[in-house]
Design a protein around this motif. Sequence first.
Motif, PDB file in Angstrom:
ATOM      1  N   LEU A 163       0.818  -1.207   0.000  1.00 55.62           N
ATOM      2  CA  LEU A 163       0.000   0.000   0.000  1.00 55.62           C
ATOM      3  C   LEU A 163       0.851   1.256   0.000  1.00 55.62           C
ATOM      4  CD1 LEU A 163      -2.753   1.245   0.027  1.00 55.62           C
ATOM      5  CD2 LEU A 163      -2.795   1.040   2.517  1.00 55.62           C
ATOM      6  N   MET A 164       1.896   1.260   0.815  1.00 55.31           N
ATOM      7  CA  MET A 164       2.760   2.433   0.901  1.00 55.31           C
ATOM      8  C   MET A 164       3.329   2.779  -0.467  1.00 55.31           C
ATOM      9  SD  MET A 164       5.985   3.020   3.449  1.00 55.31           S
ATOM     10  CE  MET A 164       6.655   4.667   3.686  1.00 55.31           C
ATOM     11  N   GLN A 165       3.873   1.767  -1.124  1.00 55.29           N
ATOM     12  CA  GLN A 165       4.460   1.978  -2.443  1.00 55.29           C
ATOM     13  C   GLN A 165       3.402   2.441  -3.442  1.00 55.29           C
ATOM     14  OE1 GLN A 165       6.956  -1.131  -3.789  1.00 55.29           O
ATOM     15  NE2 GLN A 165       6.708  -0.651  -5.947  1.00 55.29           N
ATOM     16  N   GLU A 166       2.219   1.837  -3.361  1.00 53.42           N
ATOM     17  CA  GLU A 166       1.159   2.218  -4.295  1.00 53.42           C
ATOM     18  C   GLU A 166       0.739   3.658  -4.092  1.00 53.42           C
ATOM     19  OE1 GLU A 166      -1.897  -0.626  -3.708  1.00 53.42           O
ATOM     20  OE2 GLU A 166      -0.680  -2.302  -4.445  1.00 53.42           O
ATOM     21  N   LEU A 167       0.619   4.067  -2.827  1.00 51.66           N
ATOM     22  CA  LEU A 167       0.235   5.445  -2.543  1.00 51.66           C
ATOM     23  C   LEU A 167       1.268   6.413  -3.100  1.00 51.66           C
ATOM     24  CD1 LEU A 167      -1.100   5.061   1.093  1.00 51.66           C
ATOM     25  CD2 LEU A 167      -2.420   5.683  -0.937  1.00 51.66           C
ATOM     26  N   LEU A 168       2.534   6.091  -2.880  1.00 53.86           N
ATOM     27  CA  LEU A 168       3.594   6.968  -3.383  1.00 53.86           C
ATOM     28  C   LEU A 168       3.550   7.037  -4.901  1.00 53.86           C
ATOM     29  CD1 LEU A 168       6.512   5.947  -1.014  1.00 53.86           C
ATOM     30  CD2 LEU A 168       5.336   8.134  -1.084  1.00 53.86           C
ATOM     31  N   GLN A 169       3.392   5.890  -5.520  1.00 45.40           N
ATOM     32  CA  GLN A 169       3.391   5.863  -6.981  1.00 45.40           C
ATOM     33  C   GLN A 169       2.182   6.590  -7.541  1.00 45.40           C
ATOM     34  OE1 GLN A 169       3.947   1.661  -7.638  1.00 45.40           O
ATOM     35  NE2 GLN A 169       6.115   1.955  -8.108  1.00 45.40           N
ATOM     36  N   SER A 170       1.071   6.549  -6.793  1.00 44.26           N
ATOM     37  CA  SER A 170      -0.118   7.252  -7.265  1.00 44.26           C
ATOM     38  C   SER A 170       0.089   8.764  -7.203  1.00 44.26           C
ATOM     39  CB  SER A 170      -1.331   6.861  -6.422  1.00 44.26           C
ATOM     40  OG  SER A 170      -1.269   7.471  -5.150  1.00 44.26           O
ATOM     41  N   GLU A 171       1.131   9.193  -6.484  1.00 44.54           N
ATOM     42  CA  GLU A 171       1.453  10.622  -6.432  1.00 44.54           C
ATOM     43  C   GLU A 171       2.578  10.963  -7.393  1.00 44.54           C
ATOM     44  OE1 GLU A 171       2.287  11.503  -2.381  1.00 44.54           O
ATOM     45  OE2 GLU A 171       0.213  11.211  -1.737  1.00 44.54           O
ATOM     46  N   GLY A 172       2.987   9.996  -8.176  1.00 40.48           N
ATOM     47  CA  GLY A 172       4.010  10.241  -9.178  1.00 40.48           C
ATOM     48  C   GLY A 172       5.414   9.892  -8.744  1.00 40.48           C
ATOM     49  N   ILE A 173       5.543   9.310  -7.559  1.00 42.00           N
ATOM     50  CA  ILE A 173       6.868   8.936  -7.069  1.00 42.00           C
ATOM     51  C   ILE A 173       7.201   7.527  -7.573  1.00 42.00           C
ATOM     52  CG2 ILE A 173       8.223   8.437  -5.021  1.00 42.00           C
ATOM     53  CD1 ILE A 173       6.655  10.568  -3.556  1.00 42.00           C
ATOM     54  N   ILE A 174       8.415   7.383  -8.096  1.00 37.83           N
ATOM     55  CA  ILE A 174       8.844   6.070  -8.563  1.00 37.83           C
ATOM     56  C   ILE A 174       9.500   5.327  -7.408  1.00 37.83           C
ATOM     57  CG2 ILE A 174      10.141   4.854 -10.334  1.00 37.83           C
ATOM     58  CD1 ILE A 174       8.138   6.729 -11.513  1.00 37.83           C
ATOM     59  N   VAL A 175       9.043   4.119  -7.162  1.00 40.75           N
ATOM     60  CA  VAL A 175       9.628   3.305  -6.104  1.00 40.75           C
ATOM     61  C   VAL A 175      10.205   2.048  -6.731  1.00 40.75           C
ATOM     62  CG1 VAL A 175       9.189   2.040  -3.982  1.00 40.75           C
ATOM     63  CG2 VAL A 175       7.976   4.172  -4.421  1.00 40.75           C
ATOM     64  N   GLU A 176      11.482   1.816  -6.420  1.00 38.72           N
ATOM     65  CA  GLU A 176      12.143   0.659  -6.990  1.00 38.72           C
ATOM     66  C   GLU A 176      12.900  -0.050  -5.883  1.00 38.72           C
ATOM     67  OE1 GLU A 176      15.286   0.875 -10.257  1.00 38.72           O
ATOM     68  OE2 GLU A 176      13.429   1.469 -11.278  1.00 38.72           O
ATOM     69  N   ASP A 177      12.622  -1.332  -5.696  1.00 40.46           N
ATOM     70  CA  ASP A 177      13.300  -2.084  -4.634  1.00 40.46           C
ATOM     71  C   ASP A 177      13.084  -1.441  -3.273  1.00 40.46           C
ATOM     72  OD1 ASP A 177      14.354  -4.429  -5.423  1.00 40.46           O
ATOM     73  OD2 ASP A 177      16.245  -3.579  -6.160  1.00 40.46           O
ATOM     74  N   ASP A 178      11.850  -1.026  -2.995  1.00 36.70           N
ATOM     75  CA  ASP A 178      11.498  -0.396  -1.720  1.00 36.70           C
ATOM     76  C   ASP A 178      12.221   0.924  -1.494  1.00 36.70           C
ATOM     77  OD1 ASP A 178       9.815  -2.448  -1.180  1.00 36.70           O
ATOM     78  OD2 ASP A 178      11.200  -3.516   0.125  1.00 36.70           O
ATOM     79  N   ARG A 179      12.737   1.506  -2.547  1.00 38.27           N
ATOM     80  CA  ARG A 179      13.474   2.754  -2.389  1.00 38.27           C
ATOM     81  C   ARG A 179      12.866   3.818  -3.296  1.00 38.27           C
ATOM     82  NH1 ARG A 179      18.736   5.140  -3.345  1.00 38.27           N
ATOM     83  NH2 ARG A 179      18.720   4.178  -5.388  1.00 38.27           N
ATOM     84  N   VAL A 180      12.778   5.048  -2.766  1.00 38.34           N
ATOM     85  CA  VAL A 180      12.254   6.154  -3.550  1.00 38.34           C
ATOM     86  C   VAL A 180      13.320   6.597  -4.544  1.00 38.34           C
ATOM     87  CG1 VAL A 180      11.498   8.558  -3.475  1.00 38.34           C
ATOM     88  CG2 VAL A 180      10.710   6.946  -1.736  1.00 38.34           C
ATOM     89  N   VAL A 181      13.007   6.480  -5.825  1.00 44.65           N
ATOM     90  CA  VAL A 181      13.953   6.905  -6.848  1.00 44.65           C
ATOM     91  C   VAL A 181      14.030   8.424  -6.856  1.00 44.65           C
ATOM     92  CG1 VAL A 181      14.417   6.901  -9.327  1.00 44.65           C
ATOM     93  CG2 VAL A 181      13.521   4.853  -8.215  1.00 44.65           C
ATOM     94  N   ASP A 182      15.236   8.949  -7.009  1.00 42.08           N
ATOM     95  CA  ASP A 182      15.441  10.402  -7.012  1.00 42.08           C
ATOM     96  C   ASP A 182      15.027  11.011  -5.673  1.00 42.08           C
ATOM     97  OD1 ASP A 182      16.559  12.461  -8.332  1.00 42.08           O
ATOM     98  OD2 ASP A 182      14.765  13.060  -9.420  1.00 42.08           O
ATOM     99  N   PHE A 183      15.264  10.243  -4.618  1.00 39.40           N
ATOM    100  CA  PHE A 183      14.852  10.660  -3.284  1.00 39.40           C
ATOM    101  C   PHE A 183      15.430  12.018  -2.914  1.00 39.40           C
ATOM    102  CE2 PHE A 183      16.530  10.681   1.117  1.00 39.40           C
ATOM    103  CZ  PHE A 183      15.343  10.973   1.765  1.00 39.40           C
ATOM    104  N   ILE A 184      16.666  12.257  -3.306  1.00 40.93           N
ATOM    105  CA  ILE A 184      17.319  13.506  -2.920  1.00 40.93           C
ATOM    106  C   ILE A 184      16.539  14.714  -3.416  1.00 40.93           C
ATOM    107  CG2 ILE A 184      19.396  14.886  -3.299  1.00 40.93           C
ATOM    108  CD1 ILE A 184      21.034  12.454  -2.988  1.00 40.93           C
ATOM    109  N   HIS A 185      16.008  14.607  -4.628  1.00 40.21           N
ATOM    110  CA  HIS A 185      15.283  15.752  -5.178  1.00 40.21           C
ATOM    111  C   HIS A 185      13.838  15.808  -4.698  1.00 40.21           C
ATOM    112  CE1 HIS A 185      18.736  16.642  -7.526  1.00 40.21           C
ATOM    113  NE2 HIS A 185      18.700  15.493  -8.166  1.00 40.21           N
ATOM    114  N   LEU A 186      13.310  14.686  -4.267  1.00 43.05           N
ATOM    115  CA  LEU A 186      11.929  14.661  -3.771  1.00 43.05           C
ATOM    116  C   LEU A 186      11.858  14.975  -2.290  1.00 43.05           C
ATOM    117  CD1 LEU A 186      10.568  11.536  -5.660  1.00 43.05           C
ATOM    118  CD2 LEU A 186      10.178  13.945  -6.161  1.00 43.05           C
TER     119      LEU A 186
END
Length: 119
Positions: free
Chosen positions: A87-110
């Motif tokens: 659910l956590m990953q889905e919620l993030l992705q529904s906001e446009g955040i890419i999650v790969e291997d339980d990690r937020v991609v481009d986390f530094i900029h987000l």
Amino acid sequence: MENQSKNLKKTRPDNIFERVYEIVRCIPPGRVTTYGAIARCIGSARSSRMIGWAMNSCHSQPEIPAHRVVNRNGILTGKHHFRHENLMQELLQSEGIIVEDDRVVDFIHLFWDPYKELI
DNA sequence: CGTTTGACTAGTT
DNA sequence: AAACTAGCCAAAC
């Protein structure tokens, strides 16, 4: 009276928790922050663990986007505490955040720093 | 009521 | 680089 304050004390989450909720509610959609950043913002920089506890109790408080709180590496360490593991990953992705291997991609900029934005 | 635990982090070895 | 340490503090046991 005395009983009431007793009850109140039990019902009322500690100020620290409310402060945490307040900050978490301020995280804009599509952005994330960290336990440490919130801890620093409420003035006890090394109490990041308490943020996790606050999140644990946050199901009593609706409107808390706990999925926007990750650890300092952008890893979704809290995913197992959601109703469903993904659910956590889905919620993030529904906001446009890419999650790969339980990690937020481009986390530094987000990353959204409550200390900077919520001074 | 002392001990353990935890959705953490920064520092040291 | 991986493992260990210490600090933090509220619940659970």
